[in-house]
Design an enzyme around this catalytic site. Structure first.
Site, short mmCIF file in Angstrom:
data_model
loop_
_atom_site.label_atom_id
_atom_site.label_comp_id
_atom_site.label_asym_id
_atom_site.label_seq_id
_atom_site.Cartn_x
_atom_site.Cartn_y
_atom_site.Cartn_z
N SER A 138 1.97 12.71 -9.04
CA SER A 138 2.78 12.75 -10.33
C SER A 138 2.15 14.17 -10.93
CB SER A 138 2.44 11.80 -11.39
OG SER A 138 3.07 12.28 -12.72
N TYR A 151 -3.40 7.85 -18.06
CA TYR A 151 -1.99 7.66 -17.37
C TYR A 151 -2.41 9.13 -16.11
CZ TYR A 151 2.06 8.16 -14.02
OH TYR A 151 2.96 7.91 -13.54
#
Ligand code: NDP
Ligand code: 8X3
Length: 250
Positions: A138, A151
């Site tokens: 990501s 995260y």
């Protein structure tokens, strides 16, 4: 001889779009996820184009993961391409109010789950001296954003593990790729915000990346000639400059 790909998180979003993209190219598919009814629906749709097998397991469960992969029938046992995609964010809270269960879920799924799946598949690739592993990281693995703490930490770990894989698997000629998208319009925010209406606003006011955009880049990466490895891709929608600058019309 058609290649075989195993895709984790194939029931939704990027994983499902990748399954559809690979099916167009006749790649044999092992589709993984926890929601069997979705796996059945996708299998039915894609079986017209290619061979499809489904595996239902939770990547957090190391025994279930290794058993599921060991249970593959002979015609699906040789895995040429591994797409480590299963993952999610849970919550978006400052570190001092974060929820321990959310933290466990992100580390257990995004990091440990990716490792369990990889551990079950890499030995056959080193044995054959061939294979391609694509880890879905990501932009959150490149740059931390406010309230992204755990995260972002899980995705930084995915990036470090990807680089570690590329180093260790280099003697075996195995390709290792990280695909790092910014905002992609999938079920990701529904999961992250657990049904809170805030999720509906995440992709409003601009055109986010679509799951198919990521799938096309994955298809590009796996279809390069033998001497080419796409090592690392960072991709944003045009409206997004980085993890904190987004040009929204709202
Ligand atoms: P979705 O929520 O649409 O899909 C997530 C997929 O992961 C589902 O197929 C789900 O399947 C699977 N999954 C989740 N937890 C588990 C588990 N414990 N065991 C097995 N499978 C699991 O999200 P995306 O498609 O957006 O996310 C895919 C990947 O892309 C993730 O790694 C995410 O971090 C990453 N990513 C997403 C971005 C975005 O903005 N959407 C941006 C950058 C990266 P099931 O529930 O059936 O098990
Ligand atoms: C998913 C994109 O910006 O929500 O990795 O972290 S973001």
């Amino acid at each position: 001889m058609k290649k075989t790909a195993l895709i984790t998180g194939a029931t939704s979003g990027i994983g499902r779009a990748t399954a559809h993209e690979f099916a167009k190219h006749g790649i044999h598919l092992i589709l993984c996820g926890r929601r069997q009814e979705r796996l059945d629906t996708i299998q039915k749709a894609l079986s017209k184009q290619t061979e499809v097998y489904t595996l239902n397991f939770d990547v957090r469960d190391k025994k279930a993961t290794s058993n599921a992969i060991a249970s593959l029938p002979d015609s699906f046992k040789t895995i040429d391409i591994l797409i480590n995609n299963a993952g999610n964010a849970y919550g978006k809270d400052p570190i001092h109010t974060g929820n321990l269960e959310d933290w466990d879920a992100m580390i257990d799924i995004n990091v440990k789950g990716l490792l369990y799946v990889s551990k079950a598949i890499i030995p056959q690739m080193t044995e054959r001296k061939s294979g391609h592993i694509i880890n879905i990281g990501s932009s959150a693995g490149r740059e931390v954003y406010p309230k992204g703490n755990v995260y972002c930490g899980s995705k930084h770990a995915v990036l470090a593990i990807t680089e570690g894989m590329r180093l260790d698997l280099n003697p075996f000629g195995i390709k290792v790729t990280a695909i790092n998208p910014g905002l992609v319009e999938t079920e990701f925010s529904q999961v992250r915000f657990k049904g809170d209406p805030i999720a509906d606003n995440v992709y409003k006011g601009y055109k986010a990346l679509q799951a198919e955009d990521i799938a096309e880049v994955i298809q590009f990466a796996i279809s390069r000639p033998a001497h080419v490895n796409i090592a690392d891709v960072l991709m944003f929608c045009t409206a997004q400059a980085n993890n904190t600058i987004l040009n929204k019309d709202l």
